[in-house]
Design a protein around this motif. Structure first.
Motif, PDB file in Angstrom:
ATOM      1  N   THR A   7       0.910  -0.843  -0.178  1.00 14.38           N
ATOM      2  CA  THR A   7       0.046  -0.120  -0.081  1.00 14.38           C
ATOM      3  C   THR A   7       0.548   1.052  -0.142  1.00 14.38           C
ATOM      4  OG1 THR A   7      -1.624  -1.333   1.251  1.00 14.38           O
ATOM      5  CG2 THR A   7      -1.353   1.453   1.299  1.00 14.38           C
ATOM      6  N   ILE A   8       1.082   2.258  -1.168  1.00 13.47           N
ATOM      7  CA  ILE A   8       1.758   3.562  -0.705  1.00 13.47           C
ATOM      8  C   ILE A   8       0.371   4.513  -0.527  1.00 13.47           C
ATOM      9  CG2 ILE A   8       2.981   5.009  -2.406  1.00 13.47           C
ATOM     10  CD1 ILE A   8       3.447   2.854  -4.309  1.00 13.47           C
ATOM     11  N   LYS A   9       0.834   5.605   0.607  1.00 13.73           N
ATOM     12  CA  LYS A   9      -0.173   6.372   0.709  1.00 13.73           C
ATOM     13  C   LYS A   9      -0.530   7.254  -0.634  1.00 13.73           C
ATOM     14  CE  LYS A   9      -1.373   5.144   4.939  1.00 13.73           C
ATOM     15  NZ  LYS A   9      -2.481   5.369   5.274  1.00 13.73           N
ATOM     16  N   LYS A  10      -0.643   7.935  -0.577  1.00 14.25           N
ATOM     17  CA  LYS A  10      -1.403   9.191  -1.603  1.00 14.25           C
ATOM     18  C   LYS A  10      -0.982  10.510  -1.131  1.00 14.25           C
ATOM     19  CE  LYS A  10      -3.040   7.035  -4.933  1.00 14.25           C
ATOM     20  NZ  LYS A  10      -3.711   5.907  -6.153  1.00 14.25           N
ATOM     21  N   VAL A  11      -0.433  11.066  -0.954  1.00 15.50           N
ATOM     22  CA  VAL A  11      -1.022  12.672  -0.452  1.00 15.50           C
ATOM     23  C   VAL A  11      -0.712  13.909  -1.518  1.00 15.50           C
ATOM     24  CG1 VAL A  11       0.214  14.611   1.160  1.00 15.50           C
ATOM     25  CG2 VAL A  11       0.369  12.032   1.768  1.00 15.50           C
ATOM     26  N   VAL A  12      -1.688  14.507  -2.212  1.00  8.26           N
ATOM     27  CA  VAL A  12      -2.703  15.281  -3.061  1.00  8.26           C
ATOM     28  C   VAL A  12      -2.258  16.779  -2.682  1.00  8.26           C
ATOM     29  CG1 VAL A  12      -3.202  15.628  -5.650  1.00  8.26           C
ATOM     30  CG2 VAL A  12      -3.636  13.784  -4.608  1.00  8.26           C
ATOM     31  N   VAL A  13      -0.958  17.904  -3.285  1.00  7.76           N
ATOM     32  CA  VAL A  13      -1.021  18.961  -3.244  1.00  7.76           C
ATOM     33  C   VAL A  13      -1.672  19.751  -4.159  1.00  7.76           C
ATOM     34  CG1 VAL A  13       1.019  20.500  -2.822  1.00  7.76           C
ATOM     35  CG2 VAL A  13       1.394  18.518  -2.034  1.00  7.76           C
ATOM     36  N   ILE A  14      -2.603  20.428  -3.300  1.00  5.42           N
ATOM     37  CA  ILE A  14      -3.328  21.261  -4.382  1.00  5.42           C
ATOM     38  C   ILE A  14      -4.136  22.846  -4.628  1.00  5.42           C
ATOM     39  CG2 ILE A  14      -4.604  18.763  -5.706  1.00  5.42           C
ATOM     40  CD1 ILE A  14      -7.144  20.569  -3.856  1.00  5.42           C
ATOM     41  N   GLY A  15      -4.251  23.536  -4.984  1.00  5.73           N
ATOM     42  CA  GLY A  15      -4.534  24.390  -5.099  1.00  5.73           C
ATOM     43  C   GLY A  15      -4.806  25.224  -6.223  1.00  5.73           C
ATOM     44  N   LEU A  27       9.639  19.726  -1.747  1.00  4.91           N
ATOM     45  CA  LEU A  27       9.875  19.672  -0.326  1.00  4.91           C
ATOM     46  C   LEU A  27       9.964  18.508   0.565  1.00  4.91           C
ATOM     47  CD1 LEU A  27      10.626  23.139   0.768  1.00  4.91           C
ATOM     48  CD2 LEU A  27      12.115  22.011   0.546  1.00  4.91           C
ATOM     49  N   LEU A  28       8.916  18.307   0.689  1.00  6.01           N
ATOM     50  CA  LEU A  28       7.997  16.699   1.182  1.00  6.01           C
ATOM     51  C   LEU A  28       8.920  15.538   1.066  1.00  6.01           C
ATOM     52  CD1 LEU A  28       3.970  17.563   1.477  1.00  6.01           C
ATOM     53  CD2 LEU A  28       5.292  17.161   3.697  1.00  6.01           C
ATOM     54  N   ALA A  29       8.989  15.261  -0.948  1.00  9.08           N
ATOM     55  CA  ALA A  29       9.663  13.930  -0.832  1.00  9.08           C
ATOM     56  C   ALA A  29      10.774  14.543  -0.436  1.00  9.08           C
ATOM     57  CB  ALA A  29      10.108  13.795  -2.507  1.00  9.08           C
ATOM     58  N   GLN A  30      12.067  15.485  -0.042  1.00  8.66           N
ATOM     59  CA  GLN A  30      12.844  15.150   0.444  1.00  8.66           C
ATOM     60  C   GLN A  30      13.055  14.294   2.005  1.00  8.66           C
ATOM     61  OE1 GLN A  30      14.425  18.828  -0.423  1.00  8.66           O
ATOM     62  NE2 GLN A  30      14.804  18.523  -2.264  1.00  8.66           N
ATOM     63  N   GLU A  31      11.795  15.474   2.690  1.00  4.86           N
ATOM     64  CA  GLU A  31      11.915  14.948   3.988  1.00  4.86           C
ATOM     65  C   GLU A  31      11.075  13.451   4.134  1.00  4.86           C
ATOM     66  OE1 GLU A  31      11.231  15.863   8.326  1.00  4.86           O
ATOM     67  OE2 GLU A  31      12.449  17.135   6.821  1.00  4.86           O
ATOM     68  N   PHE A  32      10.668  12.472   3.746  1.00  5.73           N
ATOM     69  CA  PHE A  32      10.971  12.210   2.936  1.00  5.73           C
ATOM     70  C   PHE A  32      11.029  11.081   3.135  1.00  5.73           C
ATOM     71  CE2 PHE A  32       6.515  13.711   5.104  1.00  5.73           C
ATOM     72  CZ  PHE A  32       6.750  13.626   6.390  1.00  5.73           C
ATOM     73  N   ASN A  33      12.264  10.858   2.311  1.00 11.06           N
ATOM     74  CA  ASN A  33      12.781  10.529   1.642  1.00 11.06           C
ATOM     75  C   ASN A  33      12.420   9.225   0.150  1.00 11.06           C
ATOM     76  OD1 ASN A  33      14.858   9.377   0.906  1.00 11.06           O
ATOM     77  ND2 ASN A  33      15.443   7.847   1.947  1.00 11.06           N
ATOM     78  N   THR A  34      11.198   9.707  -0.110  1.00  5.75           N
ATOM     79  CA  THR A  34      10.419   9.219  -0.937  1.00  5.75           C
ATOM     80  C   THR A  34      10.634  10.152  -2.982  1.00  5.75           C
ATOM     81  OG1 THR A  34       8.114   8.560  -1.600  1.00  5.75           O
ATOM     82  CG2 THR A  34       8.127  10.015  -0.746  1.00  5.75           C
ATOM     83  N   ASN A  58       7.420   3.117  -9.452  1.00  4.94           N
ATOM     84  CA  ASN A  58       8.711   3.250  -9.623  1.00  4.94           C
ATOM     85  C   ASN A  58       9.270   2.588  -7.703  1.00  4.94           C
ATOM     86  OD1 ASN A  58       9.425   3.753 -12.342  1.00  4.94           O
ATOM     87  ND2 ASN A  58       9.248   5.840 -11.536  1.00  4.94           N
ATOM     88  N   ILE A  59       7.794   3.338  -7.152  1.00  2.40           N
ATOM     89  CA  ILE A  59       8.078   3.332  -5.628  1.00  2.40           C
ATOM     90  C   ILE A  59       8.027   1.802  -5.528  1.00  2.40           C
ATOM     91  CG2 ILE A  59       7.093   3.847  -3.322  1.00  2.40           C
ATOM     92  CD1 ILE A  59       6.457   6.355  -3.777  1.00  2.40           C
ATOM     93  N   ARG A  60       6.903   1.252  -5.844  1.00  3.12           N
ATOM     94  CA  ARG A  60       6.538  -0.089  -5.834  1.00  3.12           C
ATOM     95  C   ARG A  60       7.961  -1.589  -5.974  1.00  3.12           C
ATOM     96  NH1 ARG A  60       1.675  -1.403  -4.124  1.00  3.12           N
ATOM     97  NH2 ARG A  60       0.094   0.557  -5.575  1.00  3.12           N
ATOM     98  N   SER A  61       9.139  -1.028  -7.399  1.00  2.00           N
ATOM     99  CA  SER A  61      10.130  -1.545  -7.626  1.00  2.00           C
ATOM    100  C   SER A  61      11.022  -1.000  -6.768  1.00  2.00           C
ATOM    101  CB  SER A  61      10.422  -1.152  -8.819  1.00  2.00           C
ATOM    102  OG  SER A  61      10.916  -0.158  -9.285  1.00  2.00           O
ATOM    103  N   LYS A  62      11.020  -0.319  -5.749  1.00  2.00           N
ATOM    104  CA  LYS A  62      12.569  -0.436  -4.969  1.00  2.00           C
ATOM    105  C   LYS A  62      12.030  -0.336  -3.847  1.00  2.00           C
ATOM    106  CE  LYS A  62      13.284   3.919  -7.610  1.00  2.00           C
ATOM    107  NZ  LYS A  62      13.813   6.077  -7.458  1.00  2.00           N
ATOM    108  N   TRP A  63      11.013  -0.925  -3.286  1.00  2.00           N
ATOM    109  CA  TRP A  63      10.341  -1.412  -1.680  1.00  2.00           C
ATOM    110  C   TRP A  63      10.501  -3.066  -2.184  1.00  2.00           C
ATOM    111  CZ3 TRP A  63       8.728   1.147   2.949  1.00  2.00           C
ATOM    112  CH2 TRP A  63       8.683   2.512   2.862  1.00  2.00           C
ATOM    113  N   SER A  64      11.110  -3.267  -0.838  1.00  2.00           N
ATOM    114  CA  SER A  64      11.155  -4.982  -0.799  1.00  2.00           C
ATOM    115  C   SER A  64      10.642  -4.690   0.702  1.00  2.00           C
ATOM    116  CB  SER A  64      12.740  -5.464  -0.274  1.00  2.00           C
ATOM    117  OG  SER A  64      12.914  -6.698  -0.211  1.00  2.00           O
ATOM    118  N   VAL A  65       9.782  -5.880   1.062  1.00  2.00           N
ATOM    119  CA  VAL A  65       8.989  -5.492   1.483  1.00  2.00           C
ATOM    120  C   VAL A  65       7.889  -6.742   2.672  1.00  2.00           C
ATOM    121  CG1 VAL A  65       6.895  -5.005   2.991  1.00  2.00           C
ATOM    122  CG2 VAL A  65       7.437  -3.714   0.944  1.00  2.00           C
TER     123      VAL A  65
END
Length: 199
Positions: A5-13, A25-32, A72-79
């Protein structure tokens, strides 16, 4: 093994409210990763004199780009089977699920379609119903409008009207959302806190 499961956060406005900066900046903070706005690339390639049909192509391109980043995220995560141990990318925090930040979604496309053309492609409306997200971050218009070749609405009254359209959409749907306002530091702090609440 369960599907990751990938949590998806949308930035709108509205335009020029710091959406791309906050997403990065959020991607940097959460290393994603963060998924950029497809419309900017499309309009820079094809010209800014767009029509109603172009907005359908942009919507389709946005969703395809989002799915590419998800894959891409799925391919990088070994869970492990229970998603407790992560062996891909050394993260600086503990979480069970990865997160993807998305600059723009189909609500943005809906507002764009209806504001400019007074109608909306059914494809976009169907996507709003079918696609699920975990958090919306609504960027306020309290940052100065910065001109570039693709931005259209410097007038403060129009920016406020557009902001209220986004806010009305979020009020009338079920996904949690948080207003992002203040200077860049305040915006980032509010956003980080909101994201941590869903992880």
């Amino acid at each position: 093994m369960d599907t990751l499961t990938i949590k998806k956060v949308v930035v709108i406005g509205p335009e020029s409210t710091g959406k791309s900066t906050l997403s990065e900046l959020l991607a940097q903070e959460f290393n994603t990763s963060w998924c950029p706005e497809f419309a900017r690339e499309y309009l820079m390639t094809n010209g800014s004199d767009y029509d109603f049909q172009d907005l359908l192509y942009i919507a389709q391109g946005q969703l395809a780009l989002e799915e590419e980043f998800e894959n891409n995220i799925r391919s990088k995560w070994s869970v492990s089977a229970d998603h407790h141990f992560i062996n891909a990318n050394k993260l600086n925090y503990s979480q069970k699920e990865p997160v993807l930040f998305i600059d723009t979604d189909m609500y943005v496309m809906k507002v764009w379609n209806e504001y400019v053309f007074g109608k909306c492609h059914q494809y976009i409306l169907d996507a709003i119903v079918s696609r699920k997200y975990d958090l919306y971050l609504l960027c306020n218009i309290d940052l100065p409008w910065v001109k570039d070749d693709l931005r259209e609405y410097p007038d403060e009254a129009l920016r406020k009207e557009l902001y209220n359209m986004y806010k009305d959409l979020l009020i009338n749907q079920d996904t949690p959302w948080v207003e992002i306002k203040g200077d860049y530091n305040a915006r980032l702090e509010t956003a980080i806190s909101a994201v941590n609440d869903i992880l």
